[in-house]
Design a protein around this motif. Structure first.
Motif, PDB file in Angstrom:
ATOM      1  N   SER A 186       0.844  -1.199   0.000  1.00 61.02           N
ATOM      2  CA  SER A 186       0.000   0.000   0.000  1.00 61.02           C
ATOM      3  C   SER A 186       0.877   1.247   0.000  1.00 61.02           C
ATOM      4  CB  SER A 186      -0.904   0.003   1.227  1.00 61.02           C
ATOM      5  OG  SER A 186      -1.724  -1.142   1.248  1.00 61.02           O
ATOM      6  N   LEU A 187       0.246   2.398  -0.215  1.00 62.81           N
ATOM      7  CA  LEU A 187       0.968   3.665  -0.200  1.00 62.81           C
ATOM      8  C   LEU A 187       1.261   4.125   1.221  1.00 62.81           C
ATOM      9  CD1 LEU A 187      -0.841   5.734  -2.975  1.00 62.81           C
ATOM     10  CD2 LEU A 187       1.517   4.947  -3.031  1.00 62.81           C
ATOM     11  N   PHE A 188       2.426   4.753   1.385  1.00 62.23           N
ATOM     12  CA  PHE A 188       2.844   5.383   2.637  1.00 62.23           C
ATOM     13  C   PHE A 188       2.701   4.450   3.833  1.00 62.23           C
ATOM     14  CE2 PHE A 188       2.110   9.027  -0.154  1.00 62.23           C
ATOM     15  CZ  PHE A 188       3.328   9.683   0.020  1.00 62.23           C
ATOM     16  N   THR A 189       3.254   3.259   3.663  1.00 64.41           N
ATOM     17  CA  THR A 189       3.359   2.293   4.751  1.00 64.41           C
ATOM     18  C   THR A 189       4.748   1.662   4.695  1.00 64.41           C
ATOM     19  OG1 THR A 189       2.471   0.508   3.373  1.00 64.41           O
ATOM     20  CG2 THR A 189       0.899   1.712   4.730  1.00 64.41           C
ATOM     21  N   ALA A 190       5.268   1.286   5.825  1.00 66.50           N
ATOM     22  CA  ALA A 190       6.507   0.514   5.868  1.00 66.50           C
ATOM     23  C   ALA A 190       6.145  -0.952   5.685  1.00 66.50           C
ATOM     24  CB  ALA A 190       7.215   0.735   7.193  1.00 66.50           C
ATOM     25  N   ASP A 191       6.753  -1.587   4.680  1.00 66.06           N
ATOM     26  CA  ASP A 191       6.365  -2.956   4.352  1.00 66.06           C
ATOM     27  C   ASP A 191       7.483  -3.593   3.538  1.00 66.06           C
ATOM     28  OD1 ASP A 191       4.870  -5.246   4.226  1.00 66.06           O
ATOM     29  OD2 ASP A 191       3.164  -4.338   3.180  1.00 66.06           O
ATOM     30  N   SER A 192       7.369  -4.872   3.313  1.00 72.69           N
ATOM     31  CA  SER A 192       8.345  -5.595   2.497  1.00 72.69           C
ATOM     32  C   SER A 192       7.624  -6.680   1.719  1.00 72.69           C
ATOM     33  CB  SER A 192       9.433  -6.230   3.368  1.00 72.69           C
ATOM     34  OG  SER A 192      10.107  -5.265   4.137  1.00 72.69           O
ATOM     35  N   LEU A 193       8.235  -7.103   0.624  1.00 73.41           N
ATOM     36  CA  LEU A 193       7.706  -8.188  -0.185  1.00 73.41           C
ATOM     37  C   LEU A 193       8.804  -9.219  -0.406  1.00 73.41           C
ATOM     38  CD1 LEU A 193       5.832  -6.197  -2.988  1.00 73.41           C
ATOM     39  CD2 LEU A 193       4.797  -7.294  -0.996  1.00 73.41           C
ATOM     40  N   VAL A 194       8.433 -10.479  -0.366  1.00 75.69           N
ATOM     41  CA  VAL A 194       9.355 -11.574  -0.671  1.00 75.69           C
ATOM     42  C   VAL A 194       8.642 -12.510  -1.637  1.00 75.69           C
ATOM     43  CG1 VAL A 194      10.715 -13.491   0.233  1.00 75.69           C
ATOM     44  CG2 VAL A 194      10.421 -11.416   1.609  1.00 75.69           C
ATOM     45  N   GLY A 195       9.306 -12.851  -2.724  1.00 71.55           N
ATOM     46  CA  GLY A 195       8.673 -13.727  -3.695  1.00 71.55           C
ATOM     47  C   GLY A 195       9.680 -14.461  -4.553  1.00 71.55           C
ATOM     48  N   ARG A 196       9.224 -15.535  -5.123  1.00 73.42           N
ATOM     49  CA  ARG A 196      10.027 -16.362  -6.026  1.00 73.42           C
ATOM     50  C   ARG A 196       9.700 -15.939  -7.453  1.00 73.42           C
ATOM     51  NH1 ARG A 196      14.542 -19.372  -5.065  1.00 73.42           N
ATOM     52  NH2 ARG A 196      14.610 -21.277  -6.314  1.00 73.42           N
ATOM     53  N   VAL A 197      10.721 -15.580  -8.225  1.00 75.21           N
ATOM     54  CA  VAL A 197      10.485 -15.075  -9.583  1.00 75.21           C
ATOM     55  C   VAL A 197      11.292 -15.894 -10.595  1.00 75.21           C
ATOM     56  CG1 VAL A 197       9.960 -12.729  -8.860  1.00 75.21           C
ATOM     57  CG2 VAL A 197      12.318 -13.345  -9.344  1.00 75.21           C
ATOM     58  N   PRO A 198      10.745 -16.090 -11.804  1.00 72.65           N
ATOM     59  CA  PRO A 198      11.456 -16.857 -12.830  1.00 72.65           C
ATOM     60  C   PRO A 198      12.517 -16.007 -13.527  1.00 72.65           C
ATOM     61  CG  PRO A 198       9.363 -16.098 -13.691  1.00 72.65           C
ATOM     62  CD  PRO A 198       9.404 -15.664 -12.243  1.00 72.65           C
ATOM     63  N   LEU A 199      13.592 -16.647 -13.897  1.00 70.23           N
ATOM     64  CA  LEU A 199      14.619 -16.014 -14.731  1.00 70.23           C
ATOM     65  C   LEU A 199      14.402 -16.492 -16.163  1.00 70.23           C
ATOM     66  CD1 LEU A 199      17.755 -16.516 -12.445  1.00 70.23           C
ATOM     67  CD2 LEU A 199      16.224 -14.540 -12.574  1.00 70.23           C
ATOM     68  N   ARG A 200      14.292 -15.512 -17.080  1.00 68.28           N
ATOM     69  CA  ARG A 200      13.953 -15.858 -18.458  1.00 68.28           C
ATOM     70  C   ARG A 200      14.983 -15.275 -19.417  1.00 68.28           C
ATOM     71  NH1 ARG A 200       9.322 -17.746 -20.046  1.00 68.28           N
ATOM     72  NH2 ARG A 200       9.292 -16.411 -21.901  1.00 68.28           N
ATOM     73  N   GLN A 201      15.245 -16.046 -20.493  1.00 68.59           N
ATOM     74  CA  GLN A 201      16.233 -15.657 -21.495  1.00 68.59           C
ATOM     75  C   GLN A 201      15.628 -15.419 -22.868  1.00 68.59           C
ATOM     76  OE1 GLN A 201      18.578 -19.249 -20.979  1.00 68.59           O
ATOM     77  NE2 GLN A 201      20.158 -18.142 -19.822  1.00 68.59           N
ATOM     78  N   GLN A 202      14.404 -15.882 -23.083  1.00 70.21           N
ATOM     79  CA  GLN A 202      13.784 -15.768 -24.397  1.00 70.21           C
ATOM     80  C   GLN A 202      13.631 -14.312 -24.808  1.00 70.21           C
ATOM     81  OE1 GLN A 202       9.956 -17.622 -24.605  1.00 70.21           O
ATOM     82  NE2 GLN A 202       9.680 -17.248 -26.793  1.00 70.21           N
ATOM     83  N   THR A 203      13.953 -14.035 -26.055  1.00 69.77           N
ATOM     84  CA  THR A 203      13.830 -12.686 -26.591  1.00 69.77           C
ATOM     85  C   THR A 203      12.493 -12.542 -27.303  1.00 69.77           C
ATOM     86  OG1 THR A 203      16.218 -12.570 -26.913  1.00 69.77           O
ATOM     87  CG2 THR A 203      14.899 -10.942 -28.064  1.00 69.77           C
ATOM     88  N   THR A 204      11.741 -11.518 -26.989  1.00 68.16           N
ATOM     89  CA  THR A 204      10.457 -11.302 -27.659  1.00 68.16           C
ATOM     90  C   THR A 204      10.673 -10.662 -29.022  1.00 68.16           C
ATOM     91  OG1 THR A 204      10.139  -9.087 -26.754  1.00 68.16           O
ATOM     92  CG2 THR A 204       9.351 -10.944 -25.418  1.00 68.16           C
ATOM     93  N   LEU A 205       9.650 -10.725 -29.849  1.00 63.38           N
ATOM     94  CA  LEU A 205       9.723 -10.068 -31.150  1.00 63.38           C
ATOM     95  C   LEU A 205       9.882  -8.568 -30.978  1.00 63.38           C
ATOM     96  CD1 LEU A 205       9.592 -10.268 -34.216  1.00 63.38           C
ATOM     97  CD2 LEU A 205       7.086 -10.191 -34.064  1.00 63.38           C
ATOM     98  N   SER A 206       9.273  -8.029 -29.933  1.00 67.31           N
ATOM     99  CA  SER A 206       9.429  -6.615 -29.651  1.00 67.31           C
ATOM    100  C   SER A 206      10.887  -6.259 -29.397  1.00 67.31           C
ATOM    101  CB  SER A 206       8.580  -6.226 -28.435  1.00 67.31           C
ATOM    102  OG  SER A 206       8.749  -4.871 -28.104  1.00 67.31           O
ATOM    103  N   ASP A 207      11.609  -7.125 -28.678  1.00 65.80           N
ATOM    104  CA  ASP A 207      13.035  -6.894 -28.444  1.00 65.80           C
ATOM    105  C   ASP A 207      13.821  -6.946 -29.755  1.00 65.80           C
ATOM    106  OD1 ASP A 207      12.999  -6.581 -25.626  1.00 65.80           O
ATOM    107  OD2 ASP A 207      12.777  -8.743 -25.397  1.00 65.80           O
ATOM    108  N   LEU A 208      13.474  -7.889 -30.611  1.00 63.15           N
ATOM    109  CA  LEU A 208      14.195  -8.037 -31.875  1.00 63.15           C
ATOM    110  C   LEU A 208      13.954  -6.834 -32.787  1.00 63.15           C
ATOM    111  CD1 LEU A 208      13.530 -11.827 -32.575  1.00 63.15           C
ATOM    112  CD2 LEU A 208      15.654 -10.781 -31.782  1.00 63.15           C
ATOM    113  N   LEU A 209      12.727  -6.354 -32.828  1.00 62.43           N
ATOM    114  CA  LEU A 209      12.402  -5.219 -33.695  1.00 62.43           C
ATOM    115  C   LEU A 209      12.909  -3.902 -33.125  1.00 62.43           C
ATOM    116  CD1 LEU A 209       8.749  -6.178 -34.730  1.00 62.43           C
ATOM    117  CD2 LEU A 209      10.813  -6.326 -36.139  1.00 62.43           C
TER     118      LEU A 209
END
Length: 530
Positions: free
Chosen positions: A467-490
């Motif tokens: 939320s806004l203007f609160t002291a807080d933290s987030l912890v999460g597991r996120v994927p690492l990705r290498q695939q290049t999108t067409l948007s990146d190529l263009l």
């Protein structure tokens, strides 16, 4: 007693009708602009954006260049004034509403020209498509001028979810924006065709222009990948919070640092209690100021026993400052860093300083920061490459694109939105980060000083947020990705290609107009001679 019935003035009725028509168009233009604003975060009303451009097209259709410019400008003011109200919180009462109004007017000029040139190309085959190209093409120079560009409020930023955002993986923000505007303009053309106001349009063609962007967006969704391709990371981001005092926050950097150290200590206790180990710790933008080091932050990182990305205001040898993100190692301390390239005008530097002094005395208190040169777009940290773009840079296409080109498998956005009050600015910026996630096929960690912090999946969905203007933290597991999108190529090819098409369309529209007038003149001459 008899009365004489007189005919009404033949000029009075048309003038009255004209006045009513002008007022109606004015109101519809303003309401349509406000409808576009309502499609932006924090409201999940992405589908309102095409309807806003339906109203836009109906208002400017059939108008002369100057009239279309005026109505489109009103549309812009109806959109930008409410969208940018957070500027009032940032500047405070000392500045008054004039910077907010002036910026809204400057940005509305682009939409004004968009409406004017839309009338030029509407008569071409597939006119709504050419008109949509014009609207999106004018977002390109808006990223250049005024003051180094201000792309806030691009059409695509209204689409962090819904049918169109998947197209970001193909053509980035320009293609998403084009799909939205084309759907709205196609619906307007369909309305005009059904009521007989534009009989030249094929009913099938106008229906297709309305439906194809939606169908295309839905068809692309299954191609959006979210799975890990190079493992996963457990990431923690700390939101230490800040006082809601606008520009006065400038003198409270020690407080920001203290708040983030306190919240980091609280999070560490929670992690120990749950026996959780994080791979990467993230602090938000300018959470500390640093000259040669910081014993407190150094000890905090050692306590975590993991590498961190720390947002810091780094003092350079020449005395100037750089808004940076540093890799902080528990053993060796601060190392590799990325410096913000796209600085905030009047916040991190003052353009046309001598002219600005004529408007406000506060200019002298704002020192120019030194922009980064794009080096270390992807930081080597936590056994992978992490792309960093800082706060305002989220609105620009190139920082995230550069980081992915440099090998980034995860994107991190340190930001400090405490300047802008409890309004909608933070949510608007989060929507941009969600679009970037889809555009590049990467998870995004938004680390905010006072909110909104978030963990965003590669499909743009929010896995966790604060939320806004609160002291807080987030912890999460996120994927690492290498695939290049067409948007990146263009890359930038999509944006400049759409710009070139729009210029070609306007040129073609003027050629068609010239030939039509010349043919009409020749016909009139023949009739007079005959």
């Amino acid at each position: 007693m008899s009365s004489t019935v007189t005919d009404p003035d033949p000029e009075a009725a048309p003038r009255k009708r004209f006045s009513r028509a002008w007022l109606l168009r004015f109101l519809v233009a303003a309401a349509s602009g406000f409808t576009l604003y309502l499609s932006f975060a924090p409201r999940p009303l992405w589908w309102l954006a095409p309807l806003a451009f339906t109203g836009f097209a109906l208002v400017v259709h059939g108008r002369r260049f100057r009239g279309a410019f005026g109505y489109a400008f009103v549309f812009g003011m109806g959109f930008f004034l409410p969208l940018l109200t957070w500027l009032l919180d940032f500047l405070g009462p000392d500045f008054g509403p004039w910077p907010w109004i002036a910026l809204s007017m400057a940005l509305s000029v682009y939409l004004g020209f968009g409406g004017a040139f839309a009338t030029v190309v509407w008569r071409l085959p597939l006119g709504p498509l050419w008109a949509a190209l014009v609207i999106i093409a004018l977002e390109t120079p808006r990223a250049w001028f005024p003051f180094g560009g201000f792309p806030w409020g691009r059409v695509a930023f209204s689409q962090p979810e819904g049918a169109f955002v998947s197209l970001a993986s193909i053509g980035g923000a320009p293609l998403v924006g084009l799909a939205v505007v084309l759907t709205g303009f196609g619906l307007a053309a369909l309305c005009l065709r059904l009521r007989g106001a534009d009989p030249r349009r094929s009913l099938i063609a106008t229906s297709a222009l309305t439906l194809v962007p939606v169908v295309a967006g839905l068809a692309v969704w299954p191609t959006i990948g979210t799975e890990a391709q190079d493992g996963e990371l457990t990431v923690a981001t700390v939101q230490g919070n800040a006082p809601d005092i606008g520009l006065a926050l400038e003198g409270r950097r020690d407080e920001l640092r203290s708040n983030h150290l306190t919240e980091s200590a609280r999070l560490l206790e929670k992690l120990k209690a749950s026996n959780t180990k994080v791979d990467l710790l993230v602090w938000p933008e300018t959470a500390m100021a640093m000259r040669t080091g910081d014993a407190g932050v150094d000890q905090m990182v050692r306590d975590y026993g993991t590498q961190a990305i720390i947002g810091a205001l780094v003092r350079l040898p020449d005395g100037t400052a750089q808004n940076s993100a540093l890799v902080w190692d528990p053993a060796t301390g601060p190392g590799q860093r990325y410096a913000k390239q796209q600085l905030v005008p009047f916040g991190e530097y003052v353009p046309a300083r001598e002219v600005a002094k004529l408007v406000t005395p506060f200019v002298d208190s704002v020192a120019n920061m030194t922009p980064g040169d794009g080096a270390n777009a992807a930081l080597s940290v936590a056994g992978t490459k992490v792309g960093v773009f800082i706060c305002y840079e989220t609105a620009f296409d190139y920082p995230a694109r550069e980081s992915v080109a440099d090998g980034a498998e995860l994107l991190v956005v340190p930001t400090n939105n405490a300047w802008y009050g409890p309004g909608e600015m933070s949510y608007q910026q989060l929507a941009m980060s969600r679009l970037r996630a889809v555009e590049h096929g990467r998870a995004v960690i938004v680390s905010a000083t006072s909110g909104v912090s978030a963990i965003v999946a590669p499909d743009g969905s929010i896995k966790a947020s604060t939320s806004l203007f609160t002291a807080d933290s987030l912890v999460g597991r996120v994927p690492l990705r290498q695939q290049t999108t067409l948007s990146d190529l263009l890359g930038v090819t999509t944006e400049y290609g759409l710009l070139a098409l729009a210029i070609a369309g306007v040129t073609g529209g003027y050629v068609l107009r010239f030939r039509t007038r010349r043919a009409s003149a020749a016909k009139a001459t023949r009739e007079a001679a005959g």
